[in-house]
Scaffold this motif. Structure first.
Motif, short mmCIF file in Angstrom:
data_model
loop_
_atom_site.label_atom_id
_atom_site.label_comp_id
_atom_site.label_asym_id
_atom_site.label_seq_id
_atom_site.Cartn_x
_atom_site.Cartn_y
_atom_site.Cartn_z
N ARG A 365 -5.83 3.51 1.21
CA ARG A 365 -5.83 4.15 -0.11
C ARG A 365 -5.41 3.15 -1.20
NH1 ARG A 365 -4.51 8.76 -3.16
NH2 ARG A 365 -2.66 8.50 -4.47
N ASP A 367 -3.46 3.08 -4.80
CA ASP A 367 -2.54 3.88 -5.60
C ASP A 367 -2.17 3.11 -6.86
OD1 ASP A 367 -0.84 5.78 -6.50
OD2 ASP A 367 0.64 5.61 -4.89
N ASN A 368 -2.72 3.57 -8.00
CA ASN A 368 -2.49 2.89 -9.28
C ASN A 368 -2.89 1.42 -9.22
OD1 ASN A 368 -1.45 5.22 -10.55
ND2 ASN A 368 0.58 4.83 -9.66
N GLY A 369 -4.03 1.18 -8.56
CA GLY A 369 -4.55 -0.18 -8.47
C GLY A 369 -3.92 -1.03 -7.38
N LYS A 370 -2.99 -0.46 -6.62
CA LYS A 370 -2.33 -1.21 -5.55
C LYS A 370 -2.85 -0.73 -4.20
CE LYS A 370 2.17 -2.35 -3.55
NZ LYS A 370 3.63 -2.11 -3.61
#
Length: 435
Positions: A365, A367-370
């Motif tokens: 996944r 998550d906020n580009g991470k």
């Protein structure tokens, strides 16, 4: 006057009639109606319906994501970097100085490979082949059959039963093994050197009971190093066929093959070249008149190992354009920087051997580009505790993610805290499956 009089009469009558009608209506409304004539309708009691119950839903909490660890006993997470290095060393008489130069600078080549405790290496050597040795009338021959690995030696130079050097052997044993010596043509040495035919034969002699059994390993990197002042003279194998044979030998994986060359080139002074590359009427008649006189302006640049260079470029496809491959994989055998360049080859082999690719079973996944991925290194018991050395997420000196193959690639220059028996754990939060 008569019409006016008539109009007045009509209006008077109309007003009189209207007043009478209003009077009649008032009287009727005020007149009492006998009680016995009133019948009121009876309606049933109206029951007011209850308001519908408002459904009570549980409180919706913020979605939680769980880290999982890729494992399942997959051997791909083990870390056993292996490399099989095969030297193809010219042992013709003209190679005496080059072989001495190799042994003198051998430590520069082996430093990265032998000093890295992670790398499990096999190092062996074969010599070129002279097709005239197949002629039964020719009494000259090599002590070894085509493609056979030379016996490993002790530090003092005595033969051993082993065919190659391993991690447990010393640097002195490796130096003695690679120093195969030279043999003048008059003493049975090669006149026209073949490199492709013995290299092809070396790959074939790997089966049970064969001379090279145990040297080549399926999961190891394959590195071939050509050391010669000549070009290949094989008549039945092209450079394309030789390069493809090496890739096929590793299951079609180009990334598992590297071929290097310590060679002369067309501009190398003639005295450092094999006779076959010198501007000489016996080998290059096109440079001379029928009277064996040098033709002015012909063959000024001389000749180089064109077939060997072409095979090196072909075998290393994917490592850059042809010029970049030549710069990285070919070094000048008579250069003053020979030792330095040999060290670069050793470092390059070390880095490629330590590279690793781990294929993931689930898509991680974002998550906020991470990217929600962690890579840890350590022994199984340490990894089971959620601990271990955390490998940084960076291309140089760490790991990177390839979305097209859903895999994590470990670079070959990570600074590991070496531990015997260590392996990898890849932690990730997977993309949730659609309902």
């Amino acid at each position: 006057m008569k019409p006016l009089l008539a109009l007045c009469i009509y209006l008077s009558a109309f007003l009189l009639l209207s007043a009478c009608a209003q009077e009649s209506g008032t009287l009727i409304a005020q007149k009492a109606i006998p009680e016995e004539h009133v019948e009121l309708p009876v309606f049933p009691d109206v029951v007011q319906p209850e308001a519908p119950a408002i459904p009570v839903y549980p409180e919706i909490s913020k979605q939680q994501f769980t880290w999982i660890t890729e494992d399942g006993g997959q051997s791909q997470l083990d870390f056993n970097p292996r490399v099989d290095i095969l030297f193809v060393t010219d042992n013709s008489d003209s190679m005496k100085a080059a072989q001495a130069n190799l042994i003198k600078n051998l430590n520069r080549f082996t430093n990265g490979i032998t000093n890295n405790r992670m790398i499990d290496y096999h190092i062996g050597v074969i010599a070129p082949w002279d097709k005239s040795w197949n002629d039964p009338k020719n009494k000259k021959s090599d002590a070894y059959q085509i493609g056979e690995l030379r016996f490993a030696k002790t530090a003092s130079g005595a033969d051993t039963p082993a065919r190659f050097v391993t991690k447990k052997d010393s640097a002195a044993v490796l130096a003695a093994t690679l120093k195969i010596g030279v043999a003048p043509y008059t003493a049975g040495g090669p006149e026209t050197e073949e490199f492709f035919s013995p290299l092809m034969a070396a790959l074939e002699k790997t089966g049970r009971g064969a001379a090279n059994e145990g040297f080549f390993r399926e999961d190891a990197q394959l590195v071939v190093i050509l050391l010669t002042d000549a070009d290949d003279s094989s008549s039945n194998i092209t450079y394309e066929q030789m390069a493809q044979a090496l890739v096929d030998f590793k299951g079609g994986r180009q990334d598992k093959v590297s071929v290097y060359g310590a060679l002369v080139n067309k501009n190398t002074p003639e005295q450092f070249k094999d006779w076959g590359l010198r501007v000489h009427p016996t080998y290059h008649e096109e440079c001379f008149t029928p009277a064996k006189k040098r033709i002015a302006g012909k063959c000024l640049e001389g000749f180089g190992p064109d077939k060997l260079e072409a095979m090196i470029v072909k075998a290393n496809e994917g490592s850059g354009n042809p010029s970049e491959i030549r710069a990285k994989y070919i070094m000048d055998i008579v250069s003053p920087d020979f030792g330095k360049n040999l060290g670069k080859i050793g470092d390059s082999i070390t880095v490629k051997t330590l590279e690793k690719q781990i294929f993931l079973s689930q898509i991680p996944r974002m998550d906020n580009g991470k990217l929600m991925v962690r890579v840890r290194y350590g022994t199984p018991d340490v990894l089971a505790q959620g601990k271990g050395q955390l490998i940084p997420n960076k291309v140089d000196g760490g790991w990177s993610y390839n979305p097209s193959s859903n895999s994590v690639k470990l670079s070959g220059n990570i600074k590991y805290e070496y531990t015997e028996g260590a392996r990898f754990a890849v932690d990730l939060i997977p993309v949730p499956l659609a309902n």
